[in-house]
Scaffold this active site. Structure first.
Site, PDB file in Angstrom:
ATOM      1  N   TYR A 146      48.452  35.333  49.831  1.00 21.54           N
ATOM      2  CA  TYR A 146      47.243  34.991  50.256  1.00 21.54           C
ATOM      3  C   TYR A 146      46.640  33.762  49.518  1.00 21.54           C
ATOM      4  CZ  TYR A 146      42.681  34.343  52.793  1.00 21.54           C
ATOM      5  OH  TYR A 146      41.589  33.597  53.143  1.00 21.54           O
ATOM      6  N   GLU A 148      48.094  31.972  46.906  1.00 20.14           N
ATOM      7  CA  GLU A 148      48.926  31.033  46.979  1.00 20.14           C
ATOM      8  C   GLU A 148      49.117  30.065  48.217  1.00 20.14           C
ATOM      9  OE1 GLU A 148      49.913  29.528  44.182  1.00 20.14           O
ATOM     10  OE2 GLU A 148      49.226  31.238  42.587  1.00 20.14           O
ATOM     11  N   LYS A 150      46.894  29.576  50.218  1.00 13.77           N
ATOM     12  CA  LYS A 150      45.808  28.847  50.388  1.00 13.77           C
ATOM     13  C   LYS A 150      45.840  27.685  49.247  1.00 13.77           C
ATOM     14  CE  LYS A 150      43.459  30.830  53.719  1.00 13.77           C
ATOM     15  NZ  LYS A 150      43.288  30.030  55.085  1.00 13.77           N
ATOM     16  N   THR A 211      30.833  41.668  41.497  1.00 18.08           N
ATOM     17  CA  THR A 211      29.877  41.178  42.272  1.00 18.08           C
ATOM     18  C   THR A 211      30.406  40.238  43.412  1.00 18.08           C
ATOM     19  OG1 THR A 211      29.925  39.005  40.854  1.00 18.08           O
ATOM     20  CG2 THR A 211      28.320  40.742  40.229  1.00 18.08           C
ATOM     21  N   ASP A 272      42.023  42.351  42.004  1.00 20.50           N
ATOM     22  CA  ASP A 272      40.714  42.170  42.699  1.00 20.50           C
ATOM     23  C   ASP A 272      39.823  41.533  41.601  1.00 20.50           C
ATOM     24  OD1 ASP A 272      39.319  43.017  45.322  1.00 20.50           O
ATOM     25  OD2 ASP A 272      37.911  43.895  43.701  1.00 20.50           O
TER      26      ASP A 272
END
Length: 328
Positions: A146, A148, A150, A211, A272
């Site tokens: 995803y 790469e 974009k 966050t 993540d």
């Protein structure tokens, strides 16, 4: 009447974009192959004389009759559950799909806006993230398909701008939420709300001190609309800079839904991001844009939407099938 093509029209953001452009008096051509989109998201538009729909995969050659003024490329799986199940399709829509639509924009002499993402920053080493930051992305990790895709979208879009003189716009979308999201798609808000609706404990991955910054869909659509009509050709962050830890956010959801679930912790997925907060200085300056909807208000609207759905609709949302697409 100006004509706009919106790929990913049956998706979360794509369907809201269709609504916005129709309300502004545009003739809207929606395109989707329903790999992650839902017909229900655009069912209210079928009888609108200014709306036309074409079922098609933009990774294949795209042909549109007549002129086009604008193209908005929003076709792509956008949630971890989706793009981890269909990684090849995710890469194809970001590469082949973007190439096809850039070629169409060139042929039609249309302005094109592509939907990039805050994921181009990866697990960021600077905070908040500005458009000048190049990112910290693991190209070969699970999320790389995803991230790469974009990043390639941005690169080929700027190449078309520089080499062909094409009018291009790039929006970097930060966490967005609102009605028409799909429950349990791997993103924080629908995951928490799905668990709350089922009376399950809320699952936090990691220690919960990571966050996120959540932008309500109406604010996001307004920013995208202004960017398309602006004269700015480089990437622009559109998101809400109001940052919150996942742990505190879980408590907000429990309070909002008036449930008494506990919070349970599981291991953090690979790569993540630990922090996600947009610097929107540029959007304020060139678009005169900043989010208006408070998180409490937006979350209530979103939860009310999910509560309004039937059990059958909720089941369909939670059990999206990719069987017809996985082998492609």
């Amino acid at each position: 009447m100006k004509r706009v093509l919106i790929s990913g029209a049956a998706g979360f953001l794509g369907s809201h974009l269709c609504d916005r452009f129709l309300s502004e008096g545009y003739y809207v051509i929606g395109m989707d192959n329903f790999i992650t989109g839902d017909r229900k998201n655009i069912s209210h538009l079928w009888n609108d004389s200014k709306f036309e729909f074409i079922e098609h995969d933009v990774s294949e050659f795209v042909k549109i009759d007549g002129g086009l003024d604008y193209i908005l490329h929003f076709a792509s799986p956008a949630s971890p559950i989706d793009y981890l199940k269909i990684p090849i399709q995710t890469l194809k829509v970001g590469s082949l799909g973007t190439h096809n639509l850039l070629g169409l924009a060139k042929a039609k002499k249309a302005r094109i806006l592509i939907a990039s993402t805050s994921e181009v920053y990866g697990d960021p080493l600077i905070h908040p993230q500005t458009e000048e930051y190049y990112g910290n992305v693991n190209a070969i990790g699970p999320r790389g398909v995803y991230d790469e895709a974009k990043r390639f979208m941005e690169s080929i879009t700027m190449a078309y701008h520089r080499f062909h003189g094409l009018e291009t716009r790039i929006v970097r979308i930060f966490n967005t939420y609102g009605p028409r999201m799909r429950l349990n798609d791997g993103r924080v808000i629908p995951a928490f709300m799905g668990q709350a609706l089922r009376g399950e404990d809320l699952t936090i991955f990691g220690d919960g001190i990571q966050t996120r910054s959540f932008c309500y869909v109406d604010d996001q659509i307004e920013g995208i609309f202004r960017l398309l009509l602006s004269d700015y050709k480089y990437p622009v962050n559109i998101g809400n800079p109001n940052e919150i830890t996942i742990r505190d956010f879980a408590e907000e959801i429990i309070k909002l839904t008036e449930t008494n679930q506990k919070v349970v912790y599981k291991d953090l997925p690979i790569d993540d991001p630990k922090q996600r907060q947009p610097d929107i200085t540029l959007a304020k300056k060139i678009l005169n844009w900043e989010p208006k909807v408070k998180r409490r208000q937006g979350l209530q609207l979103t939860f009310d939407y999910f509560k309004s759905l039937s059990k059958e609709e909720l089941y369909k949302m939670e059990h999206k099938s990719f069987e017809n697409h996985i082998k492609r």
